[in-house]
Design an enzyme around this catalytic site. Structure first.
Site, PDB file in Angstrom:
ATOM      1  N   GLY A   4       2.953  -9.536  -4.278  1.00  9.66           N
ATOM      2  CA  GLY A   4       2.104  -8.369  -4.297  1.00  9.66           C
ATOM      3  C   GLY A   4       1.826  -7.654  -5.482  1.00  9.66           C
ATOM      4  N   GLU A   5       2.093  -6.294  -5.455  1.00 11.35           N
ATOM      5  CA  GLU A   5       1.792  -5.549  -6.483  1.00 11.35           C
ATOM      6  C   GLU A   5       2.853  -4.664  -7.174  1.00 11.35           C
ATOM      7  OE1 GLU A   5      -1.462  -2.361  -7.105  1.00 11.35           O
ATOM      8  OE2 GLU A   5      -2.151  -3.939  -6.308  1.00 11.35           O
ATOM      9  N   ASP A   6       3.660  -4.022  -6.362  1.00  8.84           N
ATOM     10  CA  ASP A   6       4.685  -3.197  -6.710  1.00  8.84           C
ATOM     11  C   ASP A   6       5.698  -3.732  -7.210  1.00  8.84           C
ATOM     12  OD1 ASP A   6       5.592  -0.158  -6.911  1.00  8.84           O
ATOM     13  OD2 ASP A   6       7.120  -1.061  -5.461  1.00  8.84           O
ATOM     14  N   SER A   7       6.444  -4.928  -6.367  1.00  8.56           N
ATOM     15  CA  SER A   7       7.397  -5.733  -6.777  1.00  8.56           C
ATOM     16  C   SER A   7       7.035  -6.336  -8.037  1.00  8.56           C
ATOM     17  CB  SER A   7       7.951  -6.365  -5.499  1.00  8.56           C
ATOM     18  OG  SER A   7       6.945  -7.244  -5.332  1.00  8.56           O
ATOM     19  N   ASP A  64       0.819  -1.184  -0.327  1.00  6.18           N
ATOM     20  CA  ASP A  64      -0.075  -0.044  -0.026  1.00  6.18           C
ATOM     21  C   ASP A  64       0.831   1.175   0.013  1.00  6.18           C
ATOM     22  OD1 ASP A  64      -2.751  -1.341   0.480  1.00  6.18           O
ATOM     23  OD2 ASP A  64      -1.388  -2.048   2.453  1.00  6.18           O
ATOM     24  N   GLN A 107      13.695   1.579  -2.027  1.00  5.93           N
ATOM     25  CA  GLN A 107      13.077   1.269  -3.139  1.00  5.93           C
ATOM     26  C   GLN A 107      14.041   1.230  -4.252  1.00  5.93           C
ATOM     27  OE1 GLN A 107       9.263   3.671  -3.650  1.00  5.93           O
ATOM     28  NE2 GLN A 107       8.158   1.800  -2.998  1.00  5.93           N
ATOM     29  N   TYR A 162       5.752 -14.489   0.402  1.00  2.00           N
ATOM     30  CA  TYR A 162       4.960 -14.806   1.577  1.00  2.00           C
ATOM     31  C   TYR A 162       5.475 -16.075   1.777  1.00  2.00           C
ATOM     32  CZ  TYR A 162       2.039 -11.082  -0.500  1.00  2.00           C
ATOM     33  OH  TYR A 162       1.677  -9.792  -1.108  1.00  2.00           O
TER      34      TYR A 162
HETATM   35  O1  TRH Z   1       4.604  -6.139   0.465  1.00  6.85           O
HETATM   36  P1  TRH Z   1       3.632  -6.488  -0.709  1.00  6.85           P
HETATM   37  O2  TRH Z   1       3.141  -7.996  -0.444  1.00  6.85           O
HETATM   38  O3  TRH Z   1       2.288  -5.769  -0.584  1.00  6.85           O
HETATM   39  C1  TRH Z   1       1.214  -6.481  -0.808  1.00  6.85           C
HETATM   40  C2  TRH Z   1       0.400  -5.784  -2.257  1.00  6.85           C
HETATM   41  O4  TRH Z   1       0.425  -4.531  -2.361  1.00  6.85           O
HETATM   42  C3  TRH Z   1      -1.032  -6.496  -2.238  1.00  6.85           C
HETATM   43  O5  TRH Z   1      -1.652  -6.128  -3.437  1.00  6.85           O
HETATM   44  C4  TRH Z   1      -1.803  -5.973  -1.119  1.00  6.85           C
HETATM   45  O6  TRH Z   1      -3.198  -6.559  -0.942  1.00  6.85           O
HETATM   46  C5  TRH Z   1      -1.004  -6.235   0.294  1.00  6.85           C
HETATM   47  O7  TRH Z   1       0.350  -5.832   0.328  1.00  6.85           O
HETATM   48  C6  TRH Z   1      -1.639  -5.672   1.541  1.00  6.85           C
HETATM   49  O8  TRH Z   1       4.345  -6.348  -1.813  1.00  6.85           O
HETATM   50  P2  TRH Z   1       4.317  -5.456  -2.780  1.00  6.85           P
HETATM   51  O9  TRH Z   1       3.218  -4.778  -3.498  1.00  6.85           O
HETATM   52  O10 TRH Z   1       5.720  -5.832  -3.909  1.00  6.85           O
HETATM   53  O11 TRH Z   1       4.992  -4.168  -1.988  1.00  6.85           O
HETATM   54  C7  TRH Z   1       6.546  -3.914  -1.417  1.00  6.85           C
HETATM   55  C8  TRH Z   1       7.095  -2.759  -1.417  1.00  6.85           C
HETATM   56  O12 TRH Z   1       8.324  -2.837  -0.514  1.00  6.85           O
HETATM   57  C9  TRH Z   1       7.730  -2.382  -2.693  1.00  6.85           C
HETATM   58  O13 TRH Z   1       7.302  -0.962  -3.052  1.00  6.85           O
HETATM   59  C10 TRH Z   1       9.313  -2.560  -2.769  1.00  6.85           C
HETATM   60  C11 TRH Z   1       9.399  -2.298  -1.255  1.00  6.85           C
HETATM   61  N1  TRH Z   1      10.601  -3.089  -0.815  1.00  6.85           N
HETATM   62  C12 TRH Z   1      11.713  -1.815  -0.376  1.00  6.85           C
HETATM   63  O14 TRH Z   1      11.588  -1.091  -0.783  1.00  6.85           O
HETATM   64  N2  TRH Z   1      12.948  -2.671   0.058  1.00  6.85           N
HETATM   65  C13 TRH Z   1      13.015  -3.993   0.474  1.00  6.85           C
HETATM   66  O15 TRH Z   1      13.851  -4.164   1.247  1.00  6.85           O
HETATM   67  C14 TRH Z   1      11.818  -4.901   0.246  1.00  6.85           C
HETATM   68  C15 TRH Z   1      11.883  -6.080   0.699  1.00  6.85           C
HETATM   69  C16 TRH Z   1      10.510  -4.081  -0.223  1.00  6.85           C
END
Ligand code: TRH
Length: 397
Positions: A283-286, A34, A266, A207
């Site tokens: 998730g979504e962003d990665s 999010d 990021q 996960y």
């Molecule tokens: O953390 P997520 O599993 O987020 C998820 C999804 O958004 C999903 O749609 C939602 O329903 C759920 O959360 C609640 O995975 P996501 O989306 O890839 O987000 C991870 C963020 O963390 C991404 O912006 C990359 C960032 N990140 C870093 O900046 N540094 C790090 O070391 C890591 C591991 C991640």
């Protein structure tokens, strides 16, 4: 590896003066996506000339995601607006998070004396077909503090009939200029493209999943070495538990070398995706960042009890693999379903051995082709700006 010529990139839109002020509302439900999505959007908008306020109920993860902040982005706690805080020209609520009622009431008040703020609900990313028909729909507010306003649905997506994917200007140029070998060397993984030695670097951000132990064992028993970058949280916990059951040198089990990462920014996270031979993301962003990295990847979806993540995965694979020959698409689909716990785990070894050898050939080609195809579509922030500009011209707040 064969590569098609790079497509002409679509125009990058900047912020028009009448829509200079943007408010982004973010509630952290769980995990990091999010805030991750909202931060990337806020930074991208600011980079194009917007003044952005990011209202967030839990900003703690920004301490590692974006410790230096970003010019043009102000992070505010989730609260009622102060007396002098007026609504912005464009208001984005991420993932239906319902901005504070007092803020919405102020939007309604503002609409009585001037143009109504444009109110957008930015939805979750999905490749499912319903996204195209819901994108851009109006939701008039008949009651409550926002009565009389209209909220608009804005869907990210993979096709031209959606809002597109977040891709800040210059991303692909930065990727091209990135010294991949230097990043790999920093983890002790040498240059391998032209050598017989088949050493792989992989990034694991997932996960909890039942299949992981068997897959780690496959890597440990493989004839060639792998270095696995393990992100903190679910992945690190699971890998450490598996490691505890196996003897080996510190952080080495057979052919598998484990490198446990701290949380990184990021920007650093992106560079790790660019340098790896395989990105295991979630998730979504990665997911989106792994697509831009243009390397082979597997996506673990946020698991849902009713199994709807299976439909979401299939829809993604349909669009991602529509131009991919069955010799790659079939094993990739099989592995992707296994990776999400959707098929019998007994099929793991055969699925993996059918797919992994393609990582330098068909799999890499397919990832690069997809990256160029999606880079040929307008990015999400440009779509948002164009869309807001049109509504503003039409006088539709
Ligand atoms: O953390 P997520 O599993 O987020 C998820 C999804 O958004 C999903 O749609 C939602 O329903 C759920 O959360 C609640 O995975 P996501 O989306 O890839 O987000 C991870 C963020 O963390 C991404 O912006 C990359 C960032 N990140 C870093 O900046 N540094 C790090 O070391 C890591 C591991 C991640």
């Amino acid at each position: 590896m064969t590569t098609d010529p790079a497509p002409a990139l679509p125009p990058v839109l900047t912020i028009p003066p009448a829509l200079r002020r943007w408010d982004v509302f973010c509630r952290v439900i769980d995990n990091h996506g999010d805030l991750g999505v909202c931060w990337r959007l806020a930074r991208d908008l600011a980079g194009r000339g917007a003044r952005v306020r990011l209202w967030v109920d839990d900003a703690a993860a920004l301490a590692w995601m974006a410790p230096d902040g970003s010019p043009g982005v102000q992070v505010l706690p989730w609260r009622d607006p102060l007396a002098d805080e007026m609504p912005a020209d464009v208001v984005i609520e991420a993932f239906g998070c319902d901005p504070p009622a007092a803020y919405v009431a102020r939007m309604a008040d503002a609409a009585k004396t001037g143009p109504a703020p444009l109110w957008i609900n930015l939805e979750y990313l999905s490749a499912e077909p319903h996204v195209e028909s819901l994108h851009g729909l109006a939701s008039p507010q008949w009651s409550g503090p926002g009565s009389g306003l209209t909220k608009w649905f804005f869907f990210p997506g993979f096709t031209a009939a959606t809002g597109g994917l977040l891709r800040e200007p210059g991303l692909l140029a930065r990727l091209d200029a990135h010294d991949r070998q230097a990043t790999r060397a920093s983890f002790g993984v040498g240059p391998n493209e032209d050598k017989d030695e088949d050493e792989a670097l992989m990034l694991l951000f997932g996960y909890t999943q039942p299949l992981l132990n068997d897959w780690l064992t496959l890597l440990a028993e493989a004839p060639t070495p792998t270095t696995l970058l393990v992100t903190p949280g679910y992945s690190a916990r699971q890998v450490r538990a598996w490691q505890a059951q196996h003897a080996g040198a510190p952080d080495t089990v057979g052919a598998l070398r484990l490198h446990f990462l701290p949380h990184v920014t990021q920007l650093e996270f992106d560079r790790l995706l660019w340098a790896s031979d395989l990105n295991l993301v979630r998730g979504e962003d990665s997911l989106v960042r792994a697509l831009w990295a243009g390397q082979p990847m597997l996506w673990q979806l946020y698991p849902q009890a009713d199994g709807v993540h299976g439909d979401k995965l299939d829809a993604f694979l349909d669009v991602a693999l529509d131009q991919t020959a069955p010799t790659l698409a079939d094993p990739l689909r099989r592995m992707a379903r296994l990776w999400n716990g959707l098929d019998d785990p007994a099929g793991l070894a055969s699925a993996w051995s059918a797919l992994w050898p393609a990582r330098r050939g068909a799999w890499a080609d397919s990832a690069a082709t997809r990256q160029r195809r999606w880079a040929g579509q307008p990015d999400l922030t440009s779509s948002l700006i164009a869309w807001a500009q049109q509504r503003h011209r039409d006088g539709l707040g």
